[in-house]
Design a protein around this motif. Sequence first.
Motif, PDB file in Angstrom:
ATOM      1  N   ARG A   1       0.835  -1.205   0.000  1.00  0.00           N
ATOM      2  CA  ARG A   1       0.000   0.000   0.000  1.00  0.00           C
ATOM      3  C   ARG A   1       0.873   1.260   0.000  1.00  0.00           C
ATOM      4  O   ARG A   1       0.582   2.232  -0.689  1.00  0.00           O
ATOM      5  N   GLY A   2       1.946   1.259   0.794  1.00  0.00           N
ATOM      6  CA  GLY A   2       2.868   2.389   0.814  1.00  0.00           C
ATOM      7  C   GLY A   2       3.527   2.597  -0.537  1.00  0.00           C
ATOM      8  O   GLY A   2       3.699   3.724  -0.999  1.00  0.00           O
ATOM      9  N   ALA A   3       3.898   1.490  -1.184  1.00  0.00           N
ATOM     10  CA  ALA A   3       4.519   1.576  -2.513  1.00  0.00           C
ATOM     11  C   ALA A   3       3.542   2.148  -3.534  1.00  0.00           C
ATOM     12  O   ALA A   3       3.910   2.982  -4.364  1.00  0.00           O
ATOM     13  N   ARG A   4       2.296   1.721  -3.473  1.00  0.00           N
ATOM     14  CA  ARG A   4       1.272   2.225  -4.402  1.00  0.00           C
ATOM     15  C   ARG A   4       1.049   3.722  -4.194  1.00  0.00           C
ATOM     16  O   ARG A   4       0.963   4.487  -5.149  1.00  0.00           O
ATOM     17  N   LEU A   5       0.973   4.144  -2.928  1.00  0.00           N
ATOM     18  CA  LEU A   5       0.785   5.562  -2.633  1.00  0.00           C
ATOM     19  C   LEU A   5       1.975   6.382  -3.125  1.00  0.00           C
ATOM     20  O   LEU A   5       1.804   7.450  -3.719  1.00  0.00           O
ATOM     21  N   ALA A   6       3.183   5.881  -2.913  1.00  0.00           N
ATOM     22  CA  ALA A   6       4.389   6.592  -3.371  1.00  0.00           C
ATOM     23  C   ALA A   6       4.350   6.780  -4.888  1.00  0.00           C
ATOM     24  O   ALA A   6       4.614   7.873  -5.395  1.00  0.00           O
ATOM     25  N   ARG A   7       4.016   5.724  -5.611  1.00  0.00           N
ATOM     26  CA  ARG A   7       3.950   5.802  -7.076  1.00  0.00           C
ATOM     27  C   ARG A   7       2.922   6.852  -7.519  1.00  0.00           C
ATOM     28  O   ARG A   7       3.194   7.670  -8.399  1.00  0.00           O
ATOM     29  N   ARG A   8       1.759   6.857  -6.891  1.00  0.00           N
ATOM     30  CA  ARG A   8       0.720   7.810  -7.264  1.00  0.00           C
ATOM     31  C   ARG A   8       1.138   9.251  -6.955  1.00  0.00           C
ATOM     32  O   ARG A   8       0.873  10.164  -7.731  1.00  0.00           O
ATOM     33  N   LEU A   9       1.790   9.442  -5.807  1.00  0.00           N
ATOM     34  CA  LEU A   9       2.217  10.789  -5.443  1.00  0.00           C
ATOM     35  C   LEU A   9       3.331  11.310  -6.344  1.00  0.00           C
ATOM     36  O   LEU A   9       3.394  12.509  -6.626  1.00  0.00           O
TER      37      LEU A   9
ATOM     38  N   LEU B   1      11.537   1.041  -8.054  1.00  0.00           N
ATOM     39  CA  LEU B   1      12.409   1.263  -6.903  1.00  0.00           C
ATOM     40  C   LEU B   1      11.669   1.099  -5.584  1.00  0.00           C
ATOM     41  O   LEU B   1      12.198   0.507  -4.641  1.00  0.00           O
ATOM     42  N   VAL B   2      10.433   1.606  -5.490  1.00  0.00           N
ATOM     43  CA  VAL B   2       9.703   1.452  -4.232  1.00  0.00           C
ATOM     44  C   VAL B   2       9.242   0.011  -4.038  1.00  0.00           C
ATOM     45  O   VAL B   2       9.218  -0.484  -2.909  1.00  0.00           O
ATOM     46  N   ALA B   3       8.907  -0.684  -5.115  1.00  0.00           N
ATOM     47  CA  ALA B   3       8.550  -2.108  -4.981  1.00  0.00           C
ATOM     48  C   ALA B   3       9.744  -2.903  -4.460  1.00  0.00           C
ATOM     49  O   ALA B   3       9.589  -3.780  -3.600  1.00  0.00           O
TER      50      ALA B   3
END
Length: 151
Positions: free
Chosen positions: A30-38, A65-67
């Motif tokens: 969920r954190g990775a998904r939010l980072a990508r969207r932001l 990178l976040v994944a």
Amino acid sequence: MRPMALPPTALVHDPGTTHEFTMQFTSTPRGARLARRLVSHRLHEWGHPYDSAANETVTLIAAELVANAVRHGHVPGRDFHLRLAASPARLRIDVTDTRTEKRPATGMRPGSGCEESGRGLLLVEALAADWGVSPRSAAPGKTVWAVVALP
């Protein structure tokens, strides 16, 4: 380009930076998904529309990178940090996690194509003007960074 480590001083604020975004995220999908969207949203606000090549490229690199930070750099109870910096000529993304011993392999070679994972950094290498890994200066961990040149 072959990944290379930058000296820790290279991670400080670049005087040519016109925009900067930094945030801490939970080390979860969920954190990775939010980072990508932001990342995509911030680039849009900085004048790189959602459907632009710069936005799509940097968002894809950020996603990889976040994944990796969530999958390979996760330490229970520790978050990952994302930094996005833009100057007129380039966009840079830094993803910092707390795992020191799990560093991305350099000089990667494509596999047979049948693997279920392991191709993310090949995409980063193909899309970024440069990328690499640097030790985290303030605490244990590492920063994986990538630079995208702007037209």
